[in-house]
Design a protein around this motif. Sequence first.
Motif, PDB file in Angstrom:
ATOM      1  N   LEU A 128       0.604  -1.238   0.193  1.00  0.00           N
ATOM      2  CA  LEU A 128       0.254  -0.310  -0.598  1.00  0.00           C
ATOM      3  C   LEU A 128       0.817   1.081   0.138  1.00  0.00           C
ATOM      4  O   LEU A 128       0.494   2.164  -0.574  1.00  0.00           O
ATOM      5  N   GLU A 129       2.064   1.647   0.142  1.00  0.00           N
ATOM      6  CA  GLU A 129       3.013   2.647   0.285  1.00  0.00           C
ATOM      7  C   GLU A 129       3.443   2.177  -0.347  1.00  0.00           C
ATOM      8  O   GLU A 129       3.494   3.670  -1.427  1.00  0.00           O
ATOM      9  N   THR A 130       3.996   1.774  -1.445  1.00  0.00           N
ATOM     10  CA  THR A 130       4.916   1.919  -3.171  1.00  0.00           C
ATOM     11  C   THR A 130       3.438   2.213  -3.600  1.00  0.00           C
ATOM     12  O   THR A 130       3.182   2.622  -4.575  1.00  0.00           O
ATOM     13  N   LEU A 131       2.369   1.597  -3.789  1.00  0.00           N
ATOM     14  CA  LEU A 131       0.993   1.779  -4.406  1.00  0.00           C
ATOM     15  C   LEU A 131       0.353   2.921  -3.913  1.00  0.00           C
ATOM     16  O   LEU A 131       0.094   3.879  -5.040  1.00  0.00           O
ATOM     17  N   PHE A 132       0.898   3.676  -2.436  1.00  0.00           N
ATOM     18  CA  PHE A 132       0.331   5.625  -2.377  1.00  0.00           C
ATOM     19  C   PHE A 132       1.687   6.201  -3.408  1.00  0.00           C
ATOM     20  O   PHE A 132       0.771   7.752  -3.518  1.00  0.00           O
ATOM     21  N   ARG A 155       3.652   2.841 -14.222  1.00  0.00           N
ATOM     22  CA  ARG A 155       3.929   2.675 -13.154  1.00  0.00           C
ATOM     23  C   ARG A 155       2.764   2.493 -11.762  1.00  0.00           C
ATOM     24  O   ARG A 155       3.166   0.752 -11.663  1.00  0.00           O
ATOM     25  N   LEU A 156       1.717   3.278 -12.355  1.00  0.00           N
ATOM     26  CA  LEU A 156       0.480   2.721 -11.238  1.00  0.00           C
ATOM     27  C   LEU A 156       0.571   1.485 -11.677  1.00  0.00           C
ATOM     28  O   LEU A 156      -0.556   0.355 -10.592  1.00  0.00           O
ATOM     29  N   ASP A 161      -1.670  -3.622 -10.781  1.00  0.00           N
ATOM     30  CA  ASP A 161      -1.130  -5.481 -11.448  1.00  0.00           C
ATOM     31  C   ASP A 161      -0.581  -6.425 -10.250  1.00  0.00           C
ATOM     32  O   ASP A 161      -0.995  -7.362 -10.281  1.00  0.00           O
ATOM     33  N   HIS A 162       0.337  -5.884  -9.436  1.00  0.00           N
ATOM     34  CA  HIS A 162       1.542  -6.722  -8.374  1.00  0.00           C
ATOM     35  C   HIS A 162       0.638  -6.922  -7.104  1.00  0.00           C
ATOM     36  O   HIS A 162       0.974  -8.005  -6.862  1.00  0.00           O
ATOM     37  N   ILE A 163       0.283  -6.017  -7.022  1.00  0.00           N
ATOM     38  CA  ILE A 163      -0.746  -6.158  -5.400  1.00  0.00           C
ATOM     39  C   ILE A 163      -1.557  -6.924  -5.707  1.00  0.00           C
ATOM     40  O   ILE A 163      -2.257  -7.471  -4.762  1.00  0.00           O
ATOM     41  N   ALA A 164      -2.224  -6.976  -6.552  1.00  0.00           N
ATOM     42  CA  ALA A 164      -3.827  -8.170  -7.059  1.00  0.00           C
ATOM     43  C   ALA A 164      -3.183  -9.498  -6.224  1.00  0.00           C
ATOM     44  O   ALA A 164      -4.347  -9.815  -5.401  1.00  0.00           O
ATOM     45  N   PRO A 165      -2.654  -9.868  -6.288  1.00  0.00           N
ATOM     46  CA  PRO A 165      -2.751 -11.478  -6.104  1.00  0.00           C
ATOM     47  C   PRO A 165      -2.419 -11.700  -4.717  1.00  0.00           C
ATOM     48  O   PRO A 165      -3.588 -12.312  -4.575  1.00  0.00           O
TER      49      PRO A 165
END
Length: 190
Positions: A128-132, A155-156, A161-165
Amino acid sequence: MSEAAGPTLADRTGLPADLLYLRQIFPRERWTTALHPTAAHWLQMHAGFRDHQAHMAALTGRWRNGALDPTGLHRALIPALQAFLQHLDGHHRIETGHYFPAMRKMEPRIVPGLDLLDRDHDAIHAHLETLFHAGMGFHQAVGSGASDPADHADRLADILDHIAPPLLRHLDDEEDIIIPLIALRGDPTG
């Protein structure tokens, strides 16, 4: 990783059998009727996270297919992203700080599963930090009139895509531990 700690969220494809003993008593097929209100609310919250994640994925899919320009993506995705981040962070704080301690007392045998879920929360928080930060970079690129906010949008989208699984894996695994516990033993905080 020690065996006692269990598999990490990144490499887990499901829960170890010893953490599924309550789900064996109260399997998913029975979760549709006469659920304890707290368990039903938990499932409703998780369904909201899944829907929110799918909505953001659909927006980034439209971006990738050329149906949205950076400004259109920004207008639709940034508010959705902000709500998702706040909602998920708040949900995890309530679980870790309020529900999990009460569940540890209610069902000591499930403590390893709750420990695993707490570790998941830490891993998800890092995502979530990376996503923020990626969302903030995209927001600033669009807001500043940067020559090419598309790189930030890409990038976003990649991070989403990366955090969904792992997020979806966590939601499933948490339900497999928590829903049968609440259904069989009641609300641990009530």
